[in-house]
Design an enzyme around this catalytic site. Structure first.
Site: not given
Ligand code: ADP
Length: 547
Positions: A184, A328, A439, A444
């Site tokens: 991540t 994940e 908040k 929210w």
């Molecule tokens: P990182 O940014 O650490 O690489 P990921 O690529 O795993 O993490 O991103 C996951 C997160 O991205 C999700 O938990 C969510 O918050 C956000 N995300 C992914 N796709 C979407 C979407 N279509 N709309 C809104 N948020 C999204």
């Protein structure tokens, strides 16, 4: 009573052999760091992958070893995906946009044995090499004629392949054997490793082919702009071979003009990437006054697709699929293909549905819960933390007991850290990352909703909503925005006016801060963490007045 069917392990090597056998004319087309466009058919790709598998063995790579890649989207990166996993080693993709500190951490944590890199990244490694494992060996992904002068010892990719056999009996092992590793981006704390298995990878690839069945047409071209260096390019390296799509790989050039040119030349039917990429392409489409030839489908994910972007694509007959997921989850969890019965719905209603993140993919279960962990109804109103469960979801983190212990709830569901609602048809709508919710006075406000509506104003090119400290309301929302070129910048009152038809008065932002650009994360999303740091000296207008 047990059934009486064969049990063959689900292995990544089967996808390669299937794709090359079933679709002999399908191609992988790549813009190379060498500066030209390279083409290979699936059978050629398969043969070179087999040669690479032998080369890896010759380099001493064994079952379970980690082999890292630091590369753009291209055929050699695809060959690495399949050859490394095929022999039972683990393909560890590294995001070159990580900080030096994170890169050093993950290479040491993964204990990579070999690191394959594009020529572009030779200097990047030179800068951190003293902090990487001493016995790590480096392979530059090019031919002898293009080998750069590296200030450290490097091997040449094409030299390794040369003369290797194209015959192989792929080894068989348990389908739960690890096949891939992706960290991540770790916006807080150290990055955490998701360790995919052959089984999860094959199931995810098949799942994506099923979810995309209306647009994954054999012989059509798909362009992953989403990088192979992060979260398996949303499964495209596998689902393309399962479905027989040509793959068009943009290499390092991901600006609107370069993408338009490539899409036009290769008649890309379906293109996949994060919203920031599509902002660039839409700019180019506007300039050219037309869309690239053959372009009919776009998959947007990684961050919320703004409504204005969905409308822009749909109006030019490019169907939008809005996908959600995370590292994940292999990574895709939900996907927004609309059912046939929605064909007759008005445009606005269809866009409403496309603005949501879609329905769950086969094999991925979703639940939303309140603060005590009680399940909330899927009624389109209740908002709660989103948990997921399925064969393509992590059960913990690689060599990280502390994070593993916190990953799952008592019933074995993974907490996504996202806050969402789900309607009666199963359409899920991400409200925010839990940590980004604003908040105000105990209530929210969704930052994603505010950003979305703000970006529908012609004067705003990009926007982020964040909460700032307020003595009475705890937090109040403000907008940080990038002005659109050639359009008059709206005032905060005009913005509030525009937003007021979508939000209650107390939800409207109190201020707007104009910036040249918004800070981005390593995965192309707005970095709220850095934005908050940038605005450390910011004070709410009311506090300014009283000061
Ligand atoms: P990182 O940014 O650490 O690489 P990921 O690529 O795993 O993490 O991103 C996951 C997160 O991205 C999700 O938990 C969510 O918050 C956000 N995300 C992914 N796709 C979407 C979407 N279509 N709309 C809104 N948020 C999204």
């Amino acid at each position: 009573m047990k059934g009486m069917m064969m049990h063959r392990p689900l292995l990544v090597s089967e996808i390669l052999e299937f794709g090359a056998g079933a679709y002999p004319n399908a191609e992988i087309v790549s813009v190379r760091t060498e500066g030209d466009v390279h083409r290979e058919t699936y059978p050629e790709f398969r043969n070179r992958t087999v040669q690479l598998a032998h080369a890896l063995k010759a380099q001493g790579v064994e079952l379970g070893d980690r082999v890292a890649t630091l590369a753009w989207n291209g055929y050699r990166h695809m060959e690495l995906y399949y050859a490394i996993s095929g022999i039972g080693a683990i393909c560890h993709t590294i995001n070159p946009r990580l900080s030096a500190e994170q890169l050093i951490y993950i290479v040491n944590h993964a204990e990579d044995k070999l690191l394959f890199l594009d020529t572009t990244f030779v200097p990047l490694i030179a800068a951190v090499k003293d902090h990487l494992p001493k016995d790590l060996r480096y392979v530059v992904m090019t031919d002898a004629g293009h080998m750069p002068d590296a200030p450290y010892e490097v091997l040449c990719y094409e030299d390794l392949l040369a003369g290797q056999s194209t015959d192989i009996e792929w080894p068989e092992f348990d389908e739960d054997t690890a096949s891939g590793l992706c960290y991540t981006s770790g916006t807080t704390g150290n990055p955490k490793g998701a360790l995919y298995t052959h089984r999860s990878t094959v199931l995810h690839g098949m799942m994506m082919s099923v979810m995309q069945s209306s647009t994954f047409k054999e012989g059509a071209s798909v362009m992953p702009v989403v990088p192979l260096f992060h979260v398996n390019a949303w499964g495209l390296p596998y689902s393309s071979l399962i479905s027989g799509m040509n793959m068009v790989m943009p290499g390092p050039a991901m600006d609107g003009e370069s993408l338009f040119k490539l899409m036009d030349a290769e008649k890309v039917f379906s293109a996949w990437g994060v919203p920031t990429i599509w902002q660039g392409l839409l700019g180019e489409i506007k300039k050219q006054g037309r869309k690239p030839e053959g372009f009919e489908d776009v998959v947007i994910g990684g961050a919320a697709a703004p409504r204005s972007m969905i409308e822009a694509f749909e109006k030019m007959d490019v169907g939008v699929g809005h996908a959600w997921g995370m590292t994940e989850m292999s990574p895709v969890g939900t996907h927004g293909v609309l059912p046939k019965w929605m064909d007759d719905e008005p445009f606005d209603v269809r866009v409403d549905y496309k603005s949501m993140q879609g329905r769950r993919c086969i094999g991925v279960d979703l639940k939303i819960v309140d603060e005590e962990g009680n399940r909330l109804p899927h009624d389109g109103k209740a908002v709660g933390e989103l948990f997921v469960r399925g064969n393509t979801v992590v059960s913990g983190y690689f060599k990280n007991e502390e994070a593993t212990a916190k990953a799952l709830d008592a019933d074995g569901w993974f907490g996504t850290g996202d806050v969402a609602k789900i309607d009666e048809h199963g359409f899920m709508s991400i409200q925010d990352r839990a940590k980004d919710l604003i908040k105000s006075g105990g209530e929210w406000i969704s930052s994603i909703d505010l950003e979305n509506v703000a970006m529908s104003m012609p004067g705003i090119a990009n926007a982020a909503a964040i909460g700032v400290k307020h003595p009475r309301w705890d937090e109040r929302p403000i907008l940080v925005a990038v002005a659109a070129e050639g359009v008059e910048q709206p005032s905060i009152d005009e913005i509030r006016d525009h937003l007021s038809s979508h939000f209650a008065k107390w939800q409207l932002p109190d201020d707007i801060v104009w910036v040249e650009t918004l800070p981005m994360t390593a995965t192309g999303k707005i970095s709220k963490l850095n934005l908050r740091k940038d605005l450390a000296d910011y004070t709410h207008p009311e506090l300014r007045e009283s000061a």
